[in-house]
Design an enzyme around this catalytic site. Structure first.
Site, mmCIF file in Angstrom:
data_model
loop_
_atom_site.group_PDB
_atom_site.id
_atom_site.type_symbol
_atom_site.label_atom_id
_atom_site.label_comp_id
_atom_site.label_asym_id
_atom_site.label_seq_id
_atom_site.Cartn_x
_atom_site.Cartn_y
_atom_site.Cartn_z
ATOM 1 N N CYS A 108 22.761 11.070 -64.221
ATOM 2 C CA CYS A 108 23.373 9.970 -63.489
ATOM 3 C C CYS A 108 24.850 10.318 -63.337
ATOM 4 C CB CYS A 108 23.142 8.633 -64.193
ATOM 5 S SG CYS A 108 23.843 8.533 -65.848
ATOM 6 N N ILE A 109 25.743 9.333 -63.373
ATOM 7 C CA ILE A 109 27.149 9.615 -63.108
ATOM 8 C C ILE A 109 27.793 10.428 -64.223
ATOM 9 C CG2 ILE A 109 29.423 8.547 -62.796
ATOM 10 C CD1 ILE A 109 28.109 6.283 -61.364
#
Length: 529
Positions: free
Chosen positions: A471-472
């Site tokens: 993810c981020i």
């Protein structure tokens, strides 16, 4: 085929499913944030007030440019449900991701066409009273029920499940052309076509449930934003915060309001509608109370204060190494709105301190709402402050943000310094054995700053990996044997933390460069993987 058995085990857990679902939200939300910036700049610089105060902007070419930015900035807002319907199967699919995404679009289209069929046969279409009761709206050129983000999420989940089941489906030889991956959009059309006949029967109950959540939040008054902000931070370590955020941003749970003659639901949807509406006077505080402004006390003041406290509490000989690590975290927080590189520095060594941080975040949301600040968008960083606060004029009360952020800076610094020294918390630089990890975290040899081969070995090697994604800020993995994962080696090679969700699923917190780390590890895996 030999790996099919271990791959299925982690997917059976509800925990894995929801954290994976939340991860898929990132693709459309990232575009939404960028589109919001374009919309914010374009609408503010083309407004009559700005042209009057800055006459040099009242130029035909410049105004056409600003109007163009406003128009294309609406892309994510107008087509957001379609993007979710495509992004969810794309993110959840293990293989043939392109087919999954295509099937998501096909399924969403089939759903709305089927709903239109039902409404037409039932005599709803053409009856204004009935159309209003069902919430009929033009979707992809078809009159259908406006199921919004929730409908798109349902489509995305169904298509993802169908894809996982049928992308290797073998048809009889006479129909072999329609087998395999080609069968996924076909079965998606049929299944979503049937679901479309059911939606008009059950949707009113879904809408009532979401509206009930919205009423609960709205009746909580100032505590509504407090509960939202605190809950979002508490869910973040588990990767489930995206679900709560999407519910409030895009559904009736975030409120409903009439903007430019149309009823809009969801805090972020309301804000963007007001931003794009030429007759709108300012922004609704009931919507922005759940948006960027609530994050700003913590992102622009609180966490930088915590970082300074951790720096001052580090051993003198380690401060040089810690400085670069903390500074990069502060920059990511203030400019990018990415907080995990800082939060995961104290989450695992002081969970109680993280709970305090979550409560202070909730208080930030509540205070900004009580002060009447009206700054929207998603990130809570300095970019949002300038574009959606300063550029929109003093009506947003942007000038209160630095004051509140300064108070949060002092509070965080004081609380963190007291807790670290009083309870001898092992934050970065407090332990001698962390020196190698800290040194490596800021002076790694490869372009990513991390040694992918060592990280892969610490995860148990290529044979231990079932799935690898990111993810981020973190790697999201499924493994066959969790006992082979070496936390100490991971942390000694740049990982900020390791979150083991169950017997098969874990997350390795890296920071903003996580996609580079994931790609490097991916490149080390055998082609068959």
């Amino acid at each position: 085929m030999a790996k099919s058995a271990p791959k299925s085990a982690p997917k059976t857990t509800l925990w894995e499913f929801f954290q994976s679902l939340g991860k898929t939200f990132m693709l459309p939300v990232a575009l939404l944030a960028f589109s919001g910036i374009l919309l914010g700049i374009g609408s503010s610089l083309s407004s009559a007030a700005v042209k009057e105060s800055m006459p040099f902007l009242d130029n035909t070419l410049l105004q056409l440019l600003f109007m163009w930015m406003t128009k294309i900035g609406l892309v994510a807002f107008i087509y957001l449900p379609i993007m979710f319907a495509v992004a969810i199967p794309l993110g959840l699919a293990r293989e043939e991701k392109g087919v999954a995404a295509f099937a998501g679009f096909v399924g969403y289209s089939a759903l709305n066409l089927s709903i239109n069929f039902y409404l037409t046969v039932a005599g709803v279409i053409g009856n204004p009273t009935e159309e209003k009761a069902y919430g009929v709206k033009l979707i992809l050129g078809v009159e259908s029920i406006d199921t919004g983000i929730l409908g798109a999420v349902i489509v995305g989940i169904i298509v993802a499940k169908l894809h996982a089941r049928f992308y290797t489906y073998k048809m009889p030889d006479a129909l072999a052309f329609f087998g395999g991956a080609r069968f996924v959009p076909i079965i998606s059309t049929l299944v979503l076509g049937v679901v479309g006949l059911i939606v008009p029967l059950v949707w009113p109950y879904f809408a009532m449930g979401i509206a009930g959540i919205g009423n609960l939040i709205s009746h909580a008054g100032p505590f509504g934003p407090f509960l939202f902000g605190t809950g979002e931070r508490l869910l973040l370590p588990f990767g489930l915060h995206h679900v709560l955020v999407a519910l409030v941003r895009f559904t009736e749970a975030g409120g409903s309001l009439e903007v430019c003659g149309k009823t809009v639901s969801g805090a972020l949807n309301i804000f963007y509608s007001e931003l794009a509406c030429p007759t709108s006077q300012g922004f609704s505080g009931s919507a922005t109370a759940f948006l960027s402004q609530g994050k700003m006390p913590v992102f622009l003041g609180g966490l930088p204060g915590a970082a300074l406290a951790m720096y001052h509490c580090a051993r003198v000989e380690n401060r040089g190494k810690v400085k670069a690590l903390l500074l990069s975290g502060v920059i990511a927080c203030i400019i990018g709105g990415i907080t995990e590189p800082l939060e995961f520095l104290f989450l695992f060594v002081a969970p109680a301190l993280y709970v305090v941080h979550a409560i202070l975040t909730g208080l930030g949301f509540m205070v900004m709402g009580l002060l009447g600040v009206t700054i929207g968008n998603t990130d809570g960083n300095i970019i949002d402050f300038l574009i959606f606060g300063v550029l929109q004029g003093t009506a947003t009360k942007w000038y209160l943000v630095p004051m509140v952020a300064a108070i949060w800076f002092v509070v965080y610094y004081s609380v963190f310094r007291f807790a670290i020294t009083r309870f001898n918390l092992k934050t970065p630089g407090r332990e001698i054995e962390t020196k190698d990890a800290l040194a490596f975290a800021v002076t790694g040899e490869k372009t990513t700053g991390y040694k992918g081969d060592i990280i892969l070995a610490a995860l148990g090697g290529a044979d231990n990996l079932v799935s690898l994604d990111n993810c981020i800020t973190r790697l999201r993995l499924s493994v066959n044997d969790m006992s082979l994962v070496n936390d100490a080696v991971l942390k000694a090679n740049g990982a900020l933390g390791v979150v083991k969700l169950d017997d098969h699923n874990l997350q390795v917190v890296i920071g903003p460069q996580v996609h580079m780390v994931k790609n490097e590890i991916q490149g080390l895996l055998p082609a068959s993987a």
